[in-house]
Design an enzyme around this catalytic site. Structure first.
Site, short mmCIF file in Angstrom:
data_model
loop_
_atom_site.label_atom_id
_atom_site.label_comp_id
_atom_site.label_asym_id
_atom_site.label_seq_id
_atom_site.Cartn_x
_atom_site.Cartn_y
_atom_site.Cartn_z
N LYS A 282 16.28 12.16 -26.48
CA LYS A 282 17.33 11.20 -26.81
C LYS A 282 17.01 9.86 -26.16
O LYS A 282 16.73 9.80 -24.97
CB LYS A 282 18.67 11.75 -26.33
CG LYS A 282 19.90 11.05 -26.88
CD LYS A 282 21.15 11.83 -26.49
CE LYS A 282 22.41 11.26 -27.10
NZ LYS A 282 23.59 12.08 -26.81
N GLU A 368 37.16 22.57 -29.30
CA GLU A 368 38.56 22.24 -29.03
C GLU A 368 39.47 23.46 -29.09
O GLU A 368 40.44 23.57 -28.34
CB GLU A 368 39.05 21.18 -30.01
CG GLU A 368 38.40 19.81 -29.85
CD GLU A 368 37.06 19.68 -30.55
OE1 GLU A 368 36.45 18.60 -30.45
OE2 GLU A 368 36.63 20.66 -31.21
N ARG A 396 41.55 20.21 -35.09
CA ARG A 396 40.75 21.43 -35.13
C ARG A 396 41.38 22.56 -34.32
O ARG A 396 41.02 23.72 -34.49
CB ARG A 396 39.34 21.13 -34.61
CG ARG A 396 38.59 20.13 -35.47
CD ARG A 396 37.52 19.37 -34.67
NE ARG A 396 36.45 20.21 -34.22
CZ ARG A 396 35.22 20.22 -34.75
NH1 ARG A 396 34.94 19.45 -35.76
NH2 ARG A 396 34.29 20.99 -34.26
#
Length: 642
Positions: A282, A368, A396
């Site tokens: 990354k 979540e 969610r």
């Protein structure tokens, strides 16, 4: 003309040689650093997938082959290679979305930028190909940058692995160094053997032949099979995925285009689900990103690409930082207060809390649902958890909020950052549904603070509730000036009232929800200039509706509710229902967000587009009052002539 400028679509990539591909990758990184620095956006994830994306588009024929991205914030390189090189308005009104968008290109399949969904999409698309006989079309799901921490991804993997003859390629973009690399000729040879039809046929023949040996067959097969698996597991970390039933290739150097292409070609030849594990870095190629320990420049604002200094200094204090600082103070006073986040410790402002109380904070990943259930357990165990997520992502976990937290009367505080219109991240990130969805949850209370002082006060009020879930929501912007109350009616703050009155008799009662208080006050000023008197109240807690509101409303000609939430089922709906229940027969006007997905733009631009400006609100209220007056006159005329 540069190599990148000559790329008008994926086909153009297939004409380039190895040296040109290396040069193209460097051009793309240079483009990304400077383009994203001008507008802001997701930089680190895209710097890490340059070679991987090139290899994907050289190995497959998009759009007939479906290439899906999870999460979509790592699709900038994909956009560049599919003919979208104007990044001048990235994430701005009229410009490119920061995520895949079907409106932009036939090469984009999934618009939703909520993580961990891509494998479910891929499973469905692969099944459709099988049913419709599209044997030459491939489905490729690229998943990474944390998305594999979501439970939905593993639900999909379980289903994908069950279909041994259904082609589907999963590319894991592993940029977190979670697997030890296995490199060299032996690993490549084993990967090749595992994904060839000949190897599978040989295994099948060997299994039948060995097991047919009298008496010794079955024990001999089990011993040989165990030895083979142990030998493979000693050289490649494929065990977890192969135990699910997936063929595994890798780990592959995701920055070696030839190696990735080789792995993808092998995966294409295998007529079943294959996982290609690519290790990437990354922020690759941009030293400031690589040196950023927090998140490798996951997302950046507009900045100078050389110094990384913001192009425009911050105009004030963010809501997020106010929350984060107050959490630290509460944590010092109450050792029972703990915190949970879903892969966003710093974006939701819990970094300081984690530094101060490292044993009292948990990052559950992009999960979540688990976070909400775990919070219920923490509350039942005697703690008070604060679960901080973006408002859009609480959707969610609705079932867990309803059936685990609320049903069990657990004292859990949900803090919803980025509530209301968020703007540049587009339709999937607007937090415009929470006050509608949560209206149906029994016992749940929702606080919508209007300024920093109220955020601090209402956060403390929320964590003081031990027998029910509480919600505190605030937007993505700077917190702005304090808006002091001039009075209190019930639990509501009176923000403005007509001169020479106590605020209980006026033409219009304006109910200002949270950060929309400034807009409501400005609308009241415009109405006052036209001769329409207004009382402006901030209910502070918008669920349940304050018991004093119906009586207050009865002393006005009209009620108007201003909220940055869907008009359907939101605060305006709840206020109207409360008036009906109290038999207060008054017209109610709700100024909120219409039922539509909002295009990406600045928050102020989106609010203007949906009519949430002082001038628009004042104009519509004035027109409604005129219509009501005319209607009343007509009714009186009819009565007098009857």
């Amino acid at each position: 003309m540069s190599l990148l400028e000559n790329i008008r679509g994926p086909r153009d990539l297939k004409e380039l040689d190895g040296e040109e591909l290396t040069d193209l990758a460097e051009e793309i990184r240079h483009f990304l650093v400077h383009a994203v620095a001008r507008t802001g956006g997701h930089l680190g994830p895209n710097l890490g997938v340059v070679e991987l994306t090139i290899a994907l588009h050289r190995s497959f024929d998009s759009p007939s082959d479906r290439i899906l991205w999870d999460t979509g914030h790592q699709s900038y390189v994909h956009k560049l290679l599919t003919g979208r090189q104007d990044f001048s308005k990235l994430r701005g009104k009229g410009g490119l979305s920061g995520y895949p968008s079907r409106e932009e290109s036939e090469h984009d399949v999934i618009e939703n930028s909520h993580a961990s969904t891509v494998l479910g999409w891929a499973d469905g698309l692969a099944k459709a190909n099988q049913i419709l006989g599209r044997w030459n079309n491939h489905v490729v799901a690229v998943i990474g940058d944390g998305a594999l921490t979501g439970g939905m991804a593993w639900e999909a993997l379980n289903n994908i692995a069950a279909a041994k003859d259904r082609p589907l390629i999963i590319v894991v973009n592993d940029n977190e160094r979670s697997y030890a690399p296995t490199i060299g000729g032996l690993a490549d040879h084993l990967a090749t053997l595992r994904t060839t039809d000949g190897y599978e046929r040989a295994l099948s023949w060997g299994k039948n032949a060995v097991q047919s040996v009298p008496l010794l067959g079955k024990p001999l097969y089990e011993s040989l099979h165990g030895a083979k698996k142990g030998f493979k597991d000693a050289f490649a970390p494929q065990g977890m995925f192969e135990d699910l039933g997936l063929k595994y290739l890798g780990p592959i150097d995701g920055h070696d285009i030839a190696a990735v292409e080789s792995a993808l070609r092998r995966a294409k030849r295998f007529h079943g689900p294959v996982l290609v594990h690519c290790r990437t870095e990354k922020g690759r190629g941009y030293r400031p990103a690589l040196e950023d320990e927090a998140d490798r420049f996951h997302t950046v604002g507009a900045m100078n690409p050389l110094t990384c200094e913001p192009l425009a200094p911050s105009a004030g204090t963010s809501w997020t930082s106010v929350f984060g600082d107050e959490m630290v103070r509460i944590g010092a006073e109450r050792p029972d207060v703990v915190a949970i986040t879903a892969a966003m410790l710093h974006p939701v402002g819990l970094g300081k809390f984690a530094a101060a109380y490292p044993d009292r904070v948990w990052d559950v990943g992009i999960a979540e649902q688990h976070g909400a259930v775990s919070a219920a357990g923490l509350a039942t165990g005697g703690l008070h958890p604060v679960l901080a997520v973006y408002a859009t992502f609480l959707n969610r976990a609705f079932d867990q909020v309803l059936m685990d937290v609320a049903l069990h009367k657990c004292g859990v505080t949900f803090v919803l950052d980025r509530a209301g219109v968020t703007g540049t991240d587009g339709p999937s990130h607007n937090g415009m549904w929470d006050m509608s969805i949560l209206q149906v949850v029994p016992g749940l209370r929702i606080a919508a603070p209007r300024d920093a002082d109220q955020l601090r006060a209402q956060l403390r009020e929320a964590v003081a509730v031990a027998d029910a879930p509480t919600v505190v929501r605030f937007p993505k912007e700077n917190v702005g000036e304090a808006l002091p109350a001039v009075g209190r009616i019930g639990g509501m703050d009176v923000l403005a009232r007509p001169a020479d009155t106590d605020g209980t008799d006026a033409d219009v009662l304006l109910v200002a929800v949270g950060a929309m208080a400034r807009v409501a006050l400005d609308a009241a000023d415009l109405l006052g200039a036209r001769g329409t008197s207004c009382t402006v109240v901030d209910p502070r807690w918008v669920k349940p509706v304050d018991e004093a509101l119906p009586a207050l409303a009865a002393r006005h000609r009209m009620v108007a509710v201003v909220e940055d939430n869907s008009r359907t089922g939101g605060v305006g709906w709840a206020v109207a229902q409360a008036l009906r229940d109290a038999e207060v027969d008054l017209p109610v006007r709700t100024f909120g967000i219409p039922e539509q997905f909002l295009a990406h733009a600045k928050r102020s631009e989106v609010l203007a587009d949906v009519g949430l400006t002082p001038a628009e609100i004042a104009g519509r209220i004035s027109a409604a009052l005129v219509r009501n007056e005319e209607r009343n006159k007509d009714e009186e005329k009819e009565k007098s002539t009857a």
